[in-house]
Design an enzyme around this catalytic site. Structure first.
Site, PDB file in Angstrom:
ATOM      1  N   SER A  29       0.867  -1.184   0.000  1.00 23.19           N
ATOM      2  CA  SER A  29       0.000   0.000   0.000  1.00 23.19           C
ATOM      3  C   SER A  29       0.897   1.225   0.000  1.00 23.19           C
ATOM      4  O   SER A  29       2.093   1.121   0.331  1.00 23.19           O
ATOM      5  CB  SER A  29      -0.859  -0.007   1.267  1.00 23.19           C
ATOM      6  OG  SER A  29      -1.508   1.237   1.441  1.00 23.19           O
ATOM      7  N   TYR A  70      -2.246  -1.544  10.341  1.00 27.61           N
ATOM      8  CA  TYR A  70      -2.225  -1.606   8.869  1.00 27.61           C
ATOM      9  C   TYR A  70      -0.860  -1.131   8.366  1.00 27.61           C
ATOM     10  O   TYR A  70      -0.230  -1.776   7.532  1.00 27.61           O
ATOM     11  CB  TYR A  70      -3.357  -0.728   8.321  1.00 27.61           C
ATOM     12  CG  TYR A  70      -3.574  -0.856   6.833  1.00 27.61           C
ATOM     13  CD1 TYR A  70      -4.166  -1.990   6.282  1.00 27.61           C
ATOM     14  CD2 TYR A  70      -3.195   0.168   5.955  1.00 27.61           C
ATOM     15  CE1 TYR A  70      -4.375  -2.104   4.912  1.00 27.61           C
ATOM     16  CE2 TYR A  70      -3.404   0.062   4.592  1.00 27.61           C
ATOM     17  CZ  TYR A  70      -3.996  -1.072   4.075  1.00 27.61           C
ATOM     18  OH  TYR A  70      -4.202  -1.177   2.714  1.00 27.61           O
TER      19      TYR A  70
HETATM   20  N1  LIG Z   1      -8.517  -0.194  -2.283  1.00 27.38           N
HETATM   21  C1  LIG Z   1      -7.512   0.600  -1.962  1.00 27.38           C
HETATM   22  O1  LIG Z   1      -7.602   1.837  -2.076  1.00 27.38           O
HETATM   23  C2  LIG Z   1      -6.213  -0.008  -1.490  1.00 27.38           C
HETATM   24  C3  LIG Z   1      -5.116   0.855  -1.328  1.00 27.38           C
HETATM   25  C4  LIG Z   1      -3.915   0.313  -0.886  1.00 27.38           C
HETATM   26  C5  LIG Z   1      -3.779  -1.047  -0.671  1.00 27.38           C
HETATM   27  N2  LIG Z   1      -4.868  -1.867  -0.844  1.00 27.38           N
HETATM   28  C6  LIG Z   1      -4.674  -3.303  -0.583  1.00 27.38           C
HETATM   29  O2  LIG Z   1      -5.193  -4.039  -1.671  1.00 27.38           O
HETATM   30  C7  LIG Z   1      -5.523  -5.365  -1.231  1.00 27.38           C
HETATM   31  C8  LIG Z   1      -6.904  -5.726  -1.727  1.00 27.38           C
HETATM   32  O3  LIG Z   1      -7.850  -4.892  -1.077  1.00 27.38           O
HETATM   33  P1  LIG Z   1      -9.165  -4.349  -1.791  1.00 27.38           P
HETATM   34  O4  LIG Z   1      -9.040  -2.892  -1.830  1.00 27.38           O
HETATM   35  O5  LIG Z   1      -9.436  -5.101  -3.022  1.00 27.38           O
HETATM   36  O6  LIG Z   1     -10.235  -4.675  -0.614  1.00 27.38           O
HETATM   37  P2  LIG Z   1     -11.536  -5.617  -0.557  1.00 27.38           P
HETATM   38  O7  LIG Z   1     -11.960  -5.549   0.875  1.00 27.38           O
HETATM   39  O8  LIG Z   1     -12.493  -5.224  -1.625  1.00 27.38           O
HETATM   40  O9  LIG Z   1     -10.948  -7.067  -0.885  1.00 27.38           O
HETATM   41  C9  LIG Z   1     -10.125  -7.762   0.021  1.00 27.38           C
HETATM   42  C10 LIG Z   1     -10.418  -9.247  -0.094  1.00 27.38           C
HETATM   43  O10 LIG Z   1      -9.567  -9.954   0.833  1.00 27.38           O
HETATM   44  C11 LIG Z   1     -10.340 -10.950   1.475  1.00 27.38           C
HETATM   45  N3  LIG Z   1      -9.770 -11.308   2.770  1.00 27.38           N
HETATM   46  C12 LIG Z   1      -9.821 -10.601   3.932  1.00 27.38           C
HETATM   47  N4  LIG Z   1      -9.250 -11.283   4.919  1.00 27.38           N
HETATM   48  C13 LIG Z   1      -8.809 -12.451   4.388  1.00 27.38           C
HETATM   49  C14 LIG Z   1      -8.143 -13.593   4.927  1.00 27.38           C
HETATM   50  N5  LIG Z   1      -7.811 -13.661   6.223  1.00 27.38           N
HETATM   51  N6  LIG Z   1      -7.858 -14.617   4.091  1.00 27.38           N
HETATM   52  C15 LIG Z   1      -8.213 -14.562   2.781  1.00 27.38           C
HETATM   53  N7  LIG Z   1      -8.858 -13.524   2.227  1.00 27.38           N
HETATM   54  C16 LIG Z   1      -9.147 -12.479   3.022  1.00 27.38           C
HETATM   55  C17 LIG Z   1     -11.719 -10.324   1.618  1.00 27.38           C
HETATM   56  O11 LIG Z   1     -12.728 -11.310   1.840  1.00 27.38           O
HETATM   57  C18 LIG Z   1     -11.867  -9.607   0.292  1.00 27.38           C
HETATM   58  O12 LIG Z   1     -12.441 -10.444  -0.688  1.00 27.38           O
HETATM   59  C19 LIG Z   1      -5.406  -5.332   0.301  1.00 27.38           C
HETATM   60  O13 LIG Z   1      -4.168  -5.918   0.678  1.00 27.38           O
HETATM   61  C20 LIG Z   1      -5.406  -3.840   0.622  1.00 27.38           C
HETATM   62  O14 LIG Z   1      -4.727  -3.549   1.815  1.00 27.38           O
HETATM   63  C21 LIG Z   1      -6.071  -1.378  -1.253  1.00 27.38           C
END
Ligand SMILES: NC(=O)c1ccc[n+]([C@@H]2O[C@H](COP(=O)([O-])OP(=O)(O)OC[C@H]3O[C@@H](n4cnc5c(N)ncnc54)[C@H](O)[C@@H]3O)[C@@H](O)[C@H]2O)c1
Length: 272
Positions: A141, A154
């Site tokens: 991130s 986080y």
């Molecule tokens: N969306 C953003 O702006 C953003 C920015 C920076 C980093 N991220 C990172 O991107 C990645 C994906 O996040 P996203 O934005 O798609 O969020 P999201 O919440 O839409 O998707 C995350 C997915 O991970 C799954 N998950 C959660 N805990 C889990 C576990 N213990 N085992 C297996 N699966 C699990 C959830 O069920 C979900 O399907 C994450 O690592 C998040 O930190 C997202």
């Protein structure tokens, strides 16, 4: 350089957001998929999109090392190869360093950091034994490069993912292994990440602030395209919003010049 135009892609956190978009981009490029998530019902929807021949789905909690190892065995038994491993699953939590319980600290770090570690430890040794070109993409991130108040667990976990990825890259380089590594540092991407977040009672405004930021972010589809394009170009650092490097530069500059950093909230909301 890998083109990801066939073979097998493993994606964790595949049922939603960036993970689901990575699955779709991999499939669009002709790859077969092994998709893992803790959310069985959204995973079932994903399985319906591609059919069982093309897509193996597995309910996996990435913080459970035994289950991740078992998933790796299932993937190798089914496909006999892994060309791309995307350690993407992650959760967000808002709360102060002391207000967040030790249990919640541990859970977030176990999912976001140990989840990536377990993925690497389960899949990399057989990838090395196979001896063919392959690639690992870890989702960190912008919070892996600069800190934000009230996002301690986080931030700690995402700095850890960056450090783990750099270490892994150097170890693979020393081995002259045909396995590449990328670490993704997304800015705001429109997903459910902030809606799925937990918060201590005093920090719910942080998840609201994050949600309004990510809701205005780039689409997960575009994010996945960027990730594939940049990984195919051999880039280790993948930034969806390169302008965030100004914050990283300011941090480094402050190490030279300032007695202590002072937090300045990014203008116009933010994804983390
Ligand atoms: N969306 C953003 O702006 C953003 C920015 C920076 C980093 N991220 C990172 O991107 C990645 C994906 O996040 P996203 O934005 O798609 O969020 P999201 O919440 O839409 O998707 C995350 C997915 O991970 C799954 N998950 C959660 N805990 C889990 C576990 N213990 N085992 C297996 N699966 C699990 C959830 O069920 C979900 O399907 C994450 O690592 C998040 O930190 C997202």
């Amino acid at each position: 350089m890998m083109q990801f135009d066939g073979g097998v892609a493993v994606v964790t956190g595949a049922a939603s957001g960036i993970g689901r978009a990575l699955v779709r981009e991999a499939a669009r490029r002709g790859m077969s998929i092994a998709a893992a998530d803790i959310d069985a019902s959204h995973l079932a929807t994903l399985a319906g999109e591609f059919g069982p021949d093309r897509c193996l789905t597995a309910t996996v909690d990435v913080s459970n090392e035994d289950r991740v190892n078992q998933f790796a065995d299932e993937v190798w038994a089914r496909f006999g190869r892994v060309d791309l491993l995307c350690n993407n699953a992650g959760v967000l939590h808002a709360g102060g360093v002391c207000e967040t319980s030790s249990e919640r600290w541990r859970q977030v770090v176990e999912i976001n950091l140990f989840g990536v570690l377990y993925g690497v430890r389960a899949f990399l040794p057989p990838m090395l034994r196979r001896g063919m070109a392959a690639h690992i993409i870890n989702t960190a991130s912008s919070a892996g490069l600069t800190a934000t108040p009230l996002l301690g667990p986080y931030t700690v976990s995402k700095y850890g993912v960056v450090a783990l990825s750099e270490t892994l890259l150097f170890e693979l380089q020393a081995m002259q292994a045909p396995i590449g590594v990328s670490v993704v540092c997304p800015g705001a991407v429109a997903t459910q990440v902030a809606r799925n977040a937990s918060a201590t009672p005093g920090a719910t405004q942080v998840t609201e602030w994050l949600h309004s930021g990510v809701a205005q972010g780039m689409t997960a589809t575009r994010c996945a395209e960027i990730i594939f394009e940049q990984a195919a170009a051999g880039r280790f650092w993948i930034f969806t919003h390169p302008e965030m490097l100004a914050e990283v530069d300011a941090r480094t500059q402050g190490m030279h010049e300032a007695p202590a950093p002072i937090y300045v909230p990014p203008a116009g909301g933010s994804g983390r």
